[in-house]
Design an enzyme around this catalytic site. Structure first.
Site, PDB file in Angstrom:
ATOM      1  CE  LYS A  67      -1.778  -1.512   3.586  1.00  0.00           C
ATOM      2  NZ  LYS A  67      -1.419  -2.164   4.147  1.00  0.00           N
ATOM      3  NE  ARG A  90       1.898  -5.181  10.810  1.00  0.00           N
ATOM      4  CZ  ARG A  90       3.532  -4.174  10.051  1.00  0.00           C
ATOM      5  NH1 ARG A  90       4.439  -5.103  10.128  1.00  0.00           N
ATOM      6  NH2 ARG A  90       3.403  -4.006   8.810  1.00  0.00           N
ATOM      7  NE  ARG A 134       6.595  -0.882   9.923  1.00  0.00           N
ATOM      8  CZ  ARG A 134       5.331   0.070   9.689  1.00  0.00           C
ATOM      9  NH1 ARG A 134       5.287   0.823   7.998  1.00  0.00           N
ATOM     10  NH2 ARG A 134       4.447  -0.963   9.776  1.00  0.00           N
ATOM     11  NE  ARG A 143      -3.935  -1.371   9.385  1.00  0.00           N
ATOM     12  CZ  ARG A 143      -2.565  -0.815   8.837  1.00  0.00           C
ATOM     13  NH1 ARG A 143      -3.514   0.522   9.206  1.00  0.00           N
ATOM     14  NH2 ARG A 143      -1.967  -1.166   8.990  1.00  0.00           N
ATOM     15  NE  ARG A 156       7.318  -3.169   5.743  1.00  0.00           N
ATOM     16  CZ  ARG A 156       6.451  -2.704   5.884  1.00  0.00           C
ATOM     17  NH1 ARG A 156       5.842  -1.970   5.187  1.00  0.00           N
ATOM     18  NH2 ARG A 156       5.351  -2.560   7.279  1.00  0.00           N
TER      19      ARG A 156
HETATM   20  P1  AMP Z   1       1.047   0.434   8.928  1.00  0.00           P
HETATM   21  O1  AMP Z   1       2.659   1.246   8.346  1.00  0.00           O
HETATM   22  O2  AMP Z   1      -0.485   1.133   8.587  1.00  0.00           O
HETATM   23  O3  AMP Z   1       1.245  -0.751   8.865  1.00  0.00           O
HETATM   24  O4  AMP Z   1       0.152   0.997  10.714  1.00  0.00           O
HETATM   25  C1  AMP Z   1       1.334   0.807  10.961  1.00  0.00           C
HETATM   26  C2  AMP Z   1       0.441   0.596  12.596  1.00  0.00           C
HETATM   27  O5  AMP Z   1      -0.169   1.494  12.902  1.00  0.00           O
HETATM   28  C3  AMP Z   1      -0.290  -0.552  12.732  1.00  0.00           C
HETATM   29  O6  AMP Z   1      -0.967  -1.367  12.522  1.00  0.00           O
HETATM   30  C4  AMP Z   1      -1.316  -0.578  13.445  1.00  0.00           C
HETATM   31  O7  AMP Z   1      -0.729  -0.515  15.105  1.00  0.00           O
HETATM   32  C5  AMP Z   1      -1.218   1.722  13.405  1.00  0.00           C
HETATM   33  N1  AMP Z   1      -2.038   1.911  12.576  1.00  0.00           N
HETATM   34  C6  AMP Z   1      -2.667   2.609  11.458  1.00  0.00           C
HETATM   35  N2  AMP Z   1      -3.535   2.708  10.624  1.00  0.00           N
HETATM   36  C7  AMP Z   1      -3.864   2.570  11.590  1.00  0.00           C
HETATM   37  C8  AMP Z   1      -5.371   2.843  11.535  1.00  0.00           C
HETATM   38  N3  AMP Z   1      -6.456   3.610  10.585  1.00  0.00           N
HETATM   39  N4  AMP Z   1      -6.459   1.882  12.787  1.00  0.00           N
HETATM   40  C9  AMP Z   1      -5.675   1.594  13.672  1.00  0.00           C
HETATM   41  N5  AMP Z   1      -4.552   1.025  14.379  1.00  0.00           N
HETATM   42  C10 AMP Z   1      -3.992   1.746  12.458  1.00  0.00           C
END
Ligand code: AMP
Length: 213
Positions: free
Chosen positions: A13, A170, A159, A87, A126
């Site tokens: 994404k 996740r 990360r 999400r 990554r």
């Molecule tokens: P991402 O970079 O989109 O993979 O997001 C990393 C982490 O941020 C996720 O595993 C969640 O812990 C948190 N996070 C990001 N977006 C959301 C969302 N829309 N709702 C809840 N937690 C989020």
């Protein structure tokens, strides 16, 4: 046209959003990026969210909804990509409300489809630049010099939530809480599925074809 990119963690994404921003002039709203910036700046939001993020859990719906509401408001008329939000079905409902109030809509909810076995490989390899956020993979797209970003010479790192225990969490959270969004957007009528396997330009080409329709 505003679009939403969703799919399992590691589906690409962020990478596809970056291409759409660079080539097509979209604004990028990534809740993950906003939260990581808050963590880096040690804001109260960041300190609170870090606990959940490091474990691979979701940050509460009302917190991320507020962030997205603010981000969309700041854009004016610029078309945007939502990456990593919604999400959960509650977040999708909240988003509908936010958009309705601003007289906007999501034209396409694009689901990036990638097989789970592949996701684990992508996530565990990554590496991300601490300074500019550029993303690499130790095997598929390594930096020219180990640990140093090709674009800005910043340091790259893994990360915390790309470590094995958080990856499993996740993926589990995705299955339980995020995958129901497929049915949600099929019902809304703007759901489209894109094969997320292949090179970044190939996947970008597939997305581009869809948004040009
Ligand atoms: P991402 O970079 O989109 O993979 O997001 C990393 C982490 O941020 C996720 O595993 C969640 O812990 C948190 N996070 C990001 N977006 C959301 C969302 N829309 N709702 C809840 N937690 C989020």
């Amino acid at each position: 046209m505003n679009i939403l990119l969703f799919g399992p963690p590691g589906a690409g994404k962020g990478t596809q959003s970056a291409l759409l921003v660079e080539k097509d002039g979209y604004a990028h709203i990534s809740t993950g990026d906003i939260l990581r910036a808050a963590i880096k700046n040690e804001t109260p939001l960041g300190l609170e969210a870090k606990k959940q993020i490091d474990k691979g859990e979701l940050v509460p719906d009302e917190v991320v909804t507020g962030l997205v509401d603010e981000a969309i408001s700041s854009l004016g008329q610029q078309p945007f990509i939502l990456d990593g939000f919604p999400r959960t079905v509650v977040q999708a409902e909240n988003l509908d409300e936010i958009l309705k109030n601003k007289d906007k809509k999501i034209s396409k909810a694009i689901f990036l489809d990638v097989d789970t076995n592949f996701l684990v490989k992508r996530l565990s390899g990554r590496r991300v630049c601490k300074s500019c956020g550029a993303s690499y993979h130790v095997d598929a797209s390594p930096t020219k010099v180990e640990g140093i970003c090709d674009k800005c010479s910043g340091q790259t790192y893994q990360r915390t939530d790309d470590e094995p225990s958080a990856i499993n969490k996740r993926l589990e959270v995705y299955e339980q809480q995020t995958s129901p969004l497929k049915s949600y957007y099929i019902e809304v009528g703007n759901f489209v599925k894109v094969d997320g396997l292949g090179s970044f330009p190939e996947v970008y080409g597939r997305i581009k074809e869809l948004i040009e329709v």
